[in-house]
Design an enzyme around this catalytic site. Structure first.
Site, PDB file in Angstrom:
ATOM      1  N   ARG A  21       0.813  -1.217   0.000  1.00 44.67           N
ATOM      2  CA  ARG A  21       0.000   0.000   0.000  1.00 44.67           C
ATOM      3  C   ARG A  21       0.851   1.275   0.000  1.00 44.67           C
ATOM      4  O   ARG A  21       0.422   2.304   0.524  1.00 44.67           O
ATOM      5  CB  ARG A  21      -0.946   0.041   1.216  1.00 44.67           C
ATOM      6  CG  ARG A  21      -2.062  -0.983   1.160  1.00 44.67           C
ATOM      7  CD  ARG A  21      -3.132  -0.548   0.180  1.00 44.67           C
ATOM      8  NE  ARG A  21      -4.178  -1.558   0.065  1.00 44.67           N
ATOM      9  CZ  ARG A  21      -5.264  -1.591   0.830  1.00 44.67           C
ATOM     10  NH1 ARG A  21      -5.466  -0.662   1.720  1.00 44.67           N
ATOM     11  NH2 ARG A  21      -6.135  -2.543   0.669  1.00 44.67           N
ATOM     12  N   ARG A  25      -3.258   6.626   0.678  1.00 45.93           N
ATOM     13  CA  ARG A  25      -3.787   7.814   1.348  1.00 45.93           C
ATOM     14  C   ARG A  25      -2.884   8.476   2.377  1.00 45.93           C
ATOM     15  O   ARG A  25      -3.165   9.589   2.802  1.00 45.93           O
ATOM     16  CB  ARG A  25      -5.133   7.471   1.996  1.00 45.93           C
ATOM     17  CG  ARG A  25      -6.234   7.307   0.966  1.00 45.93           C
ATOM     18  CD  ARG A  25      -7.506   6.799   1.581  1.00 45.93           C
ATOM     19  NE  ARG A  25      -7.289   5.440   2.067  1.00 45.93           N
ATOM     20  CZ  ARG A  25      -8.202   4.733   2.731  1.00 45.93           C
ATOM     21  NH1 ARG A  25      -9.364   5.256   3.018  1.00 45.93           N
ATOM     22  NH2 ARG A  25      -7.933   3.504   3.107  1.00 45.93           N
ATOM     23  N   ARG A  34      -6.546  12.050  -5.699  1.00 48.90           N
ATOM     24  CA  ARG A  34      -7.763  11.313  -5.395  1.00 48.90           C
ATOM     25  C   ARG A  34      -8.955  12.262  -5.200  1.00 48.90           C
ATOM     26  O   ARG A  34     -10.107  11.871  -5.447  1.00 48.90           O
ATOM     27  CB  ARG A  34      -7.489  10.494  -4.139  1.00 48.90           C
ATOM     28  CG  ARG A  34      -8.607   9.738  -3.534  1.00 48.90           C
ATOM     29  CD  ARG A  34      -9.006   8.522  -4.331  1.00 48.90           C
ATOM     30  NE  ARG A  34      -9.989   7.801  -3.549  1.00 48.90           N
ATOM     31  CZ  ARG A  34     -11.233   8.205  -3.370  1.00 48.90           C
ATOM     32  NH1 ARG A  34     -11.665   9.295  -3.976  1.00 48.90           N
ATOM     33  NH2 ARG A  34     -12.061   7.513  -2.608  1.00 48.90           N
TER      34      ARG A  34
HETATM   35  O1  CP3 Z   1       0.021  -1.436  -2.606  1.00 52.00           O
HETATM   36  C1  CP3 Z   1      -0.185  -0.463  -3.352  1.00 52.00           C
HETATM   37  O2  CP3 Z   1       0.209   0.678  -3.099  1.00 52.00           O
HETATM   38  C2  CP3 Z   1      -0.868  -0.710  -4.687  1.00 52.00           C
HETATM   39  C3  CP3 Z   1      -2.275  -0.549  -4.708  1.00 52.00           C
HETATM   40  C4  CP3 Z   1      -3.183  -1.494  -3.940  1.00 52.00           C
HETATM   41  C5  CP3 Z   1      -4.465  -1.080  -3.477  1.00 52.00           C
HETATM   42  N1  CP3 Z   1      -5.111  -2.175  -2.990  1.00 52.00           N
HETATM   43  C6  CP3 Z   1      -4.992   0.296  -3.570  1.00 52.00           C
HETATM   44  C7  CP3 Z   1      -6.143   0.704  -2.747  1.00 52.00           C
HETATM   45  C8  CP3 Z   1      -3.045  -2.855  -3.644  1.00 52.00           C
HETATM   46  C9  CP3 Z   1      -1.870  -3.797  -3.864  1.00 52.00           C
HETATM   47  C10 CP3 Z   1      -4.289  -3.267  -3.053  1.00 52.00           C
HETATM   48  C11 CP3 Z   1      -4.547  -4.659  -2.662  1.00 52.00           C
HETATM   49  C12 CP3 Z   1      -5.748  -4.949  -1.867  1.00 52.00           C
HETATM   50  N2  CP3 Z   1      -7.008  -4.416  -1.983  1.00 52.00           N
HETATM   51  C13 CP3 Z   1      -5.802  -5.939  -0.857  1.00 52.00           C
HETATM   52  C14 CP3 Z   1      -4.668  -6.838  -0.468  1.00 52.00           C
HETATM   53  C15 CP3 Z   1      -3.751  -6.161   0.488  1.00 52.00           C
HETATM   54  C16 CP3 Z   1      -4.196  -6.211   1.902  1.00 52.00           C
HETATM   55  O3  CP3 Z   1      -4.452  -5.116   2.453  1.00 52.00           O
HETATM   56  O4  CP3 Z   1      -4.278  -7.294   2.456  1.00 52.00           O
HETATM   57  C17 CP3 Z   1      -7.111  -5.934  -0.323  1.00 52.00           C
HETATM   58  C18 CP3 Z   1      -7.627  -6.808   0.789  1.00 52.00           C
HETATM   59  C19 CP3 Z   1      -7.861  -4.988  -1.061  1.00 52.00           C
HETATM   60  C20 CP3 Z   1      -9.303  -4.662  -0.911  1.00 52.00           C
HETATM   61  C21 CP3 Z   1      -9.471  -3.237  -0.525  1.00 52.00           C
HETATM   62  N3  CP3 Z   1      -9.420  -2.192  -1.410  1.00 52.00           N
HETATM   63  C22 CP3 Z   1      -9.723  -2.702   0.765  1.00 52.00           C
HETATM   64  C23 CP3 Z   1      -9.871  -3.511   2.023  1.00 52.00           C
HETATM   65  C24 CP3 Z   1      -9.826  -1.299   0.609  1.00 52.00           C
HETATM   66  C25 CP3 Z   1     -10.186  -0.277   1.647  1.00 52.00           C
HETATM   67  C26 CP3 Z   1      -8.931   0.175   2.294  1.00 52.00           C
HETATM   68  C27 CP3 Z   1      -9.193   1.084   3.476  1.00 52.00           C
HETATM   69  O5  CP3 Z   1      -8.189   1.336   4.134  1.00 52.00           O
HETATM   70  O6  CP3 Z   1     -10.304   1.526   3.730  1.00 52.00           O
HETATM   71  C28 CP3 Z   1      -9.602  -0.997  -0.746  1.00 52.00           C
HETATM   72  C29 CP3 Z   1      -9.535   0.330  -1.378  1.00 52.00           C
HETATM   73  C30 CP3 Z   1      -8.162   0.767  -1.763  1.00 52.00           C
HETATM   74  N4  CP3 Z   1      -7.297  -0.002  -2.501  1.00 52.00           N
HETATM   75  C31 CP3 Z   1      -7.551   2.030  -1.527  1.00 52.00           C
HETATM   76  C32 CP3 Z   1      -6.295   1.996  -2.148  1.00 52.00           C
HETATM   77  C33 CP3 Z   1      -5.285   3.117  -2.248  1.00 52.00           C
HETATM   78  C34 CP3 Z   1      -8.191   3.204  -0.811  1.00 52.00           C
HETATM   79  C35 CP3 Z   1      -9.143   3.818  -1.779  1.00 52.00           C
HETATM   80  C36 CP3 Z   1      -9.275   5.299  -1.669  1.00 52.00           C
HETATM   81  O7  CP3 Z   1      -8.357   6.029  -2.117  1.00 52.00           O
HETATM   82  O8  CP3 Z   1     -10.317   5.727  -1.178  1.00 52.00           O
END
Ligand code: CP3
Length: 338
Positions: A21, A25, A34
């Site tokens: 990640r 954010r 964003r």
């Molecule tokens: O790692 C990186 O920087 C690359 C981008 C990336 C994102 N999601 C961007 C994202 C990667 C590799 C992921 C993988 C992902 N997504 C996983 C596996 C990693 C882990 O955490 O175990 C999972 C479970 C997801 C599903 C997901 N997508 C969740 C749980 C969320 C909410 C996150 C939160 O903190 O509320 C997302 C949305 C998401 N994916 C965001 C980002 C930058 C936030 C979206 C926003 O900008 O509003």
């Protein structure tokens, strides 16, 4: 590339580092980008996804970039509506055989071409010494979201289906593997130097069910994408109960979450493995001296393995001060110098 050398167990001048990640954010420049588009639009627009991928690379001396996207993007391409609030939400989750039969297997170039284009743009802009990582969600973790309709405390919908109708559940995992394997291969063709499978929810399983469902589904993807010189990383969140079987995933690198002591993980996996991990992301919320000390301790532990890539033991927290990332990256490179 230092990162690729470490993944393949070759000698390196210092321990490479990237952070799950890292595009996100906690960075003010991400929040600015964003503010102008919603998350899915960013994922679907190659220029925006490429920019978000590169943001942390400009600020920190990271050894690898990870493409900005989400594990649920291919699930949407399978025909399921998904929303980000910002946590993922499926308005119509999978309830049984009929829903599984309706899922389509997307064509990577036609249906997910925007991710491939973002990869090409990033690879062209990135320092040749830095690696680009492509990724997917592992089949079990994607199935968890699709059946639960979002996150869950106990995953009883998912586990209920798994135990009531294991044949249908295995069909779902197989369909996901058939979606993800060609998509990951297309990411490699588009310029990814390594790929990671995220099994975020596999740690919810009894060891027997991990070995029966999550592991073979991940292995089936890994076996299909294996290619000379392109390492595959398998990250299981909550891997401690499964360390004895994890090697049979056939991954080149095993990602370890922060709940396990890295030395113990290496002893149980065998010293001829390559590991990635595993600082608790919460340490970055504390003072610099502590970040440096905890990072250096993990770097030392990692030297017992055939190879070690430093990472957090899960994604970076959105309230992290970017300055803490700088401290971390520099501490890893300093402590890891051979
Ligand atoms: O790692 C990186 O920087 C690359 C981008 C990336 C994102 N999601 C961007 C994202 C990667 C590799 C992921 C993988 C992902 N997504 C996983 C596996 C990693 C882990 O955490 O175990 C999972 C479970 C997801 C599903 C997901 N997508 C969740 C749980 C969320 C909410 C996150 C939160 O903190 O509320 C997302 C949305 C998401 N994916 C965001 C980002 C930058 C936030 C979206 C926003 O900008 O509003």
């Amino acid at each position: 590339m230092r990162f690729i050398d470490a993944c393949l167990g070759r000698p390196v001048d210092t321990t490479p580092v990237w952070v799950m990640r890292q595009a996100g954010r906690y960075l003010p420049e991400y929040r600015e980008l964003r503010a102008q588009s919603d998350f899915l639009t960013m994922c679907r627009t190659p220029e925006l996804a490429a920019e978000a991928t590169l943001q942390p690379m400009r600020r920190f001396d990271l050894d690898a970039a990870i493409i900005f996207s989400d594990i649920l993007i291919p699930v949407e391409a399978m025909g399921m509506a998904v929303e980000f609030r910002p946590a993922p939400y499926f308005p119509a989750p999978i309830t049984g055989k009929e829903d599984i039969a309706r899922l389509v297997i997307p064509h990577p170039k036609r249906d997910l071409g925007f991710v491939l284009e973002a990869l090409r743009q990033v690879r062209a802009a990135l320092d040749p010494k830095k690696a680009l990582i492509g990724f997917v969600g592992a089949p079990f973790t994607l199935a968890a979201y699709m059946v639960e309709g979002g996150g869950s405390k106990d995953f009883m919908q998912l586990k209920g289906m798994m135990h009531r109708d294991p044949a249908a559940f295995s069909d779902l995992l197989a369909k996901l593997a058939d979606t993800i394997a060609p998509y990951l291969a297309a990411q490699i063709d588009a310029g990814a130097n390594a790929v990671q499978l995220f099994d975020t929810w596999a740690g919810q399983l009894a060891p027997e069910d991990f070995a029966k469902f999550a592991l073979p589904a991940a292995r089936s993807v890994i076996e299909r994408v294996r290619r000379e010189g392109v390492p595959v990383i398998y990250f299981v969140n909550g891997a401690a109960p499964y360390l004895d079987v994890l090697r049979s995933s056939k991954a080149d690198v095993l990602g370890i979450d922060f709940r396990v002591d890295l030395s113990q993980a290496i002893e149980r996996l065998g010293r001829d493995v390559v590991v990635q991990g595993n600082l608790d992301p919460a340490v970055l919320l504390g003072p610099a001296a502590q970040i440096e000390a905890r990072a250096a301790a993990i770097v030392e532990k990692g030297k017992a393995a055939k190879g070690h890539i430093f990472n957090l033991g899960h994604g970076i927290n959105k309230d992290t001060d970017p300055q803490a990332m700088s401290v971390l990256v520099d501490a890893v490179h300093k402590a890891g110098a051979r």
